[in-house]
Motif scaffolding. Sequence first.
Motif, short mmCIF file in Angstrom:
data_model
loop_
_atom_site.label_atom_id
_atom_site.label_comp_id
_atom_site.label_asym_id
_atom_site.label_seq_id
_atom_site.Cartn_x
_atom_site.Cartn_y
_atom_site.Cartn_z
N VAL A 120 52.41 -12.40 -96.98
CA VAL A 120 51.58 -13.38 -96.44
C VAL A 120 50.19 -12.92 -95.87
O VAL A 120 48.99 -13.21 -95.91
CB VAL A 120 52.21 -14.28 -95.27
CG1 VAL A 120 51.27 -15.25 -94.61
CG2 VAL A 120 53.37 -15.05 -95.80
N CYS A 121 50.36 -11.63 -95.11
CA CYS A 121 49.04 -10.91 -94.66
C CYS A 121 48.44 -10.57 -95.95
O CYS A 121 46.86 -10.62 -95.56
CB CYS A 121 49.58 -9.71 -93.80
SG CYS A 121 50.43 -10.07 -92.50
N SER A 122 48.82 -9.99 -97.07
CA SER A 122 47.99 -9.50 -98.07
C SER A 122 47.41 -10.78 -98.83
O SER A 122 46.21 -10.49 -99.46
CB SER A 122 48.68 -8.53 -99.00
OG SER A 122 49.76 -9.41 -99.46
N VAL A 123 47.96 -11.58 -98.87
CA VAL A 123 47.52 -13.32 -99.43
C VAL A 123 47.64 -14.32 -98.66
O VAL A 123 48.69 -15.01 -98.67
CB VAL A 123 48.25 -13.42 -100.99
CG1 VAL A 123 47.66 -14.51 -101.54
CG2 VAL A 123 48.26 -12.19 -101.71
N PRO A 124 46.77 -14.49 -97.79
CA PRO A 124 47.03 -15.47 -96.50
C PRO A 124 47.13 -16.89 -97.29
O PRO A 124 47.92 -17.71 -96.45
CB PRO A 124 45.57 -15.30 -95.83
CG PRO A 124 45.26 -13.92 -96.07
CD PRO A 124 45.55 -13.79 -97.70
N GLU A 125 46.77 -17.08 -98.37
CA GLU A 125 46.89 -18.59 -98.79
C GLU A 125 48.35 -18.86 -99.01
O GLU A 125 48.95 -20.12 -99.16
CB GLU A 125 46.48 -18.68 -100.26
CG GLU A 125 46.21 -20.20 -100.60
CD GLU A 125 45.54 -20.37 -102.03
OE1 GLU A 125 45.46 -21.54 -102.35
OE2 GLU A 125 44.83 -19.31 -102.44
N LEU A 126 49.24 -17.89 -99.33
CA LEU A 126 50.73 -18.00 -99.37
C LEU A 126 51.45 -18.61 -98.22
O LEU A 126 52.45 -19.18 -98.09
CB LEU A 126 51.36 -16.67 -99.64
CG LEU A 126 51.34 -16.05 -100.83
CD1 LEU A 126 51.87 -14.62 -101.18
CD2 LEU A 126 51.39 -16.94 -102.23
N GLY A 127 50.75 -18.30 -97.02
CA GLY A 127 51.26 -19.18 -95.78
C GLY A 127 50.69 -20.54 -95.31
O GLY A 127 50.91 -20.90 -94.35
N THR A 128 49.83 -20.96 -96.26
CA THR A 128 49.35 -22.22 -95.78
C THR A 128 49.86 -23.56 -96.59
O THR A 128 49.72 -24.55 -95.96
CB THR A 128 47.65 -22.40 -96.29
OG1 THR A 128 47.77 -22.12 -97.80
CG2 THR A 128 47.19 -21.16 -95.82
#
Length: 287
Positions: A120-128
Motif C-alpha cells: 500500500v505504501c508503494s502503490v497508495p491507490e491500493l489502499g483507496t
Amino acid sequence: VAIDGEQRPRSVVIFDGLDEDPRALGAGGPARRLLELVGLASGFQRVIVTCGLESFPGPEALPRELLGVPSPGDGVALPSPSSLRVFELQPFTPRQTARYLRAAFPFPALRRRRTARQLVCSVPELGTRPLYLALLPDLVEWGRPVASAVDALAAVFDVWQARERRWAEGLDLAELARRLALKAYRGQLDGRSDRVPDFAAASVARELGLPWPLPFDARAPVLIDGEGNAVFRHRVLLELCFAQAWLAMTGTERTAWLGEATLTWTATLRGVAVSRARSGADLSGVD
C-alpha cells in the motif's frame, strides 16, 4: 418494477451500475437513461442509482426535468425545488485502510500484514478502494510484486492461473479472459449486455482448445451465471482485459473493431494505455 402501487410508497428501489447499463450508451447517454429509470420507479419512497464517478453526468448534463427545472417559456426558467441528491463516495482514509489490514491480517499473520502495508505504501491507490484492498491477501500469499494499480489488477489473472493449475496446466486463462472481454464490450457498445452468451463463450473456448463451461470457482475473475453466460466478476476486471486485447491490435484493427461506436476512456483503460506506451507499444490512432 414488480411491486404494486400500495407498496411503492414504503419501498426503496436501487438501480446498481448506471455506467454498466447498455442503454446508457445510446442516444442521450447516462443522463437520459437516468431520467428513464427515475420515471420507471415513480411512486417509490426513494430511488437510488449507483454509477462510476467518471460516467455520471455533471449538473450541466442532467435533464431539466430531473433537476425540477421547468422548460423555458417566454422568460428565463427559474430552478424549482428538487429532491435529487448526489453523493460521491470518497476513497478510504489511511485510518480506514489500516483498520482493514488489521482485520484481514490478524496478529498471527503480522508478517503478512507488514508485507501488505508495504504494498500500500508503494502503490497508495491500493489502499483507496474496496476492490484493491480485497486483492491484497492474494498478492501477499502469492508474492506478486506490483508497481501500479493496473499491475495489481493484472495479478488477479496470474493468481487465478496459479490457483487453477491442477486443471489449467498449459492453458492461458488470461487470454481466454481477454477474448471474452472483447465480446462483452462489443455487446455493451451495441446496446445489448456485457454478459457473453453461452454459445459465444463456448466458441471462444474452442478457439483455445478448451471445453465449455470451465470449472470456475466463485473467486475466479470470470464467472458463469445461471444461464451459462460468461460474466466478469467486476467491471474493472472487464475493462482491464478489454484494454489489453484492444490495445494489442494494430491501429487499423482498433478502428475497424470500434466502427461507429465511441469508447469511454475510464481510469483503467487509460492506465493500461499508459503502461503500454511506456513499454514502446504502437498506440497509433489512440487519443
